[in-house]
Design a protein around this motif. Structure first.
Motif, PDB file in Angstrom:
ATOM      1  N   GLU A   8      13.109   0.938  -8.294  1.00 39.18           N
ATOM      2  CA  GLU A   8      12.889   1.378  -9.668  1.00 39.18           C
ATOM      3  C   GLU A   8      11.918   0.413 -10.327  1.00 39.18           C
ATOM      4  O   GLU A   8      12.172  -0.784 -10.400  1.00 39.18           O
ATOM      5  N   ILE A   9      10.795   0.956 -10.791  1.00 35.80           N
ATOM      6  CA  ILE A   9       9.771   0.144 -11.433  1.00 35.80           C
ATOM      7  C   ILE A   9       9.470   0.766 -12.792  1.00 35.80           C
ATOM      8  O   ILE A   9       9.050   1.916 -12.876  1.00 35.80           O
ATOM      9  N   ASP A  10       9.705  -0.016 -13.840  1.00 37.95           N
ATOM     10  CA  ASP A  10       9.414   0.476 -15.187  1.00 37.95           C
ATOM     11  C   ASP A  10       7.922   0.501 -15.459  1.00 37.95           C
ATOM     12  O   ASP A  10       7.401   1.439 -16.035  1.00 37.95           O
ATOM     13  N   THR A  11       7.225  -0.537 -15.051  1.00 36.97           N
ATOM     14  CA  THR A  11       5.794  -0.635 -15.308  1.00 36.97           C
ATOM     15  C   THR A  11       5.088  -1.125 -14.057  1.00 36.97           C
ATOM     16  O   THR A  11       5.479  -2.134 -13.475  1.00 36.97           O
ATOM     17  N   LEU A  12       4.066  -0.405 -13.657  1.00 39.57           N
ATOM     18  CA  LEU A  12       3.245  -0.810 -12.523  1.00 39.57           C
ATOM     19  C   LEU A  12       1.795  -0.717 -12.959  1.00 39.57           C
ATOM     20  O   LEU A  12       1.320   0.352 -13.334  1.00 39.57           O
ATOM     21  N   VAL A  13       1.118  -1.834 -12.946  1.00 38.37           N
ATOM     22  CA  VAL A  13      -0.284  -1.868 -13.349  1.00 38.37           C
ATOM     23  C   VAL A  13      -1.140  -1.805 -12.094  1.00 38.37           C
ATOM     24  O   VAL A  13      -0.983  -2.618 -11.186  1.00 38.37           O
ATOM     25  N   GLU A  15      -5.036  -1.780 -11.004  1.00 37.50           N
ATOM     26  CA  GLU A  15      -6.420  -1.967 -11.434  1.00 37.50           C
ATOM     27  C   GLU A  15      -7.352  -1.401 -10.369  1.00 37.50           C
ATOM     28  O   GLU A  15      -7.177  -1.672  -9.186  1.00 37.50           O
ATOM     29  N   HIS A  43       4.420  -6.349  -6.475  1.00 40.89           N
ATOM     30  CA  HIS A  43       5.391  -6.168  -7.557  1.00 40.89           C
ATOM     31  C   HIS A  43       6.749  -6.748  -7.159  1.00 40.89           C
ATOM     32  O   HIS A  43       7.270  -6.453  -6.082  1.00 40.89           O
TER      33      HIS A  43
END
Length: 59
Positions: A8-13, A15, A43
């Motif tokens: 579970e990943i709330d935010t993944l940036v 680029e 991550h």
């Protein structure tokens, strides 16, 4: 099918360079794969989950 790993990943940036962004905008989402995999690999939620799975007994 039961998943072997759930992360579970709330935010993944992720680029990407301009060429990749253009390719994704044109519908070629597979162009995002290398950057997405690199972002996941770095991550903490993903690396922690992989460590947990790698310590499970096989069988």
């Amino acid at each position: 099918m039961t998943p072997d790993l759930t992360v579970e990943i709330d935010t993944l940036v992720v680029e990407v360079d301009e060429a990749t962004a253009r390719a994704v905008a044109e519908g070629r989402v597979e162009a995002l794969a290398p950057a997405l995999l690199a972002a996941l690999r770095d991550h903490p939620a993903f690396t922690d989950a992989v460590r947990r799975v790698s310590r499970r007994p096989v069988g």
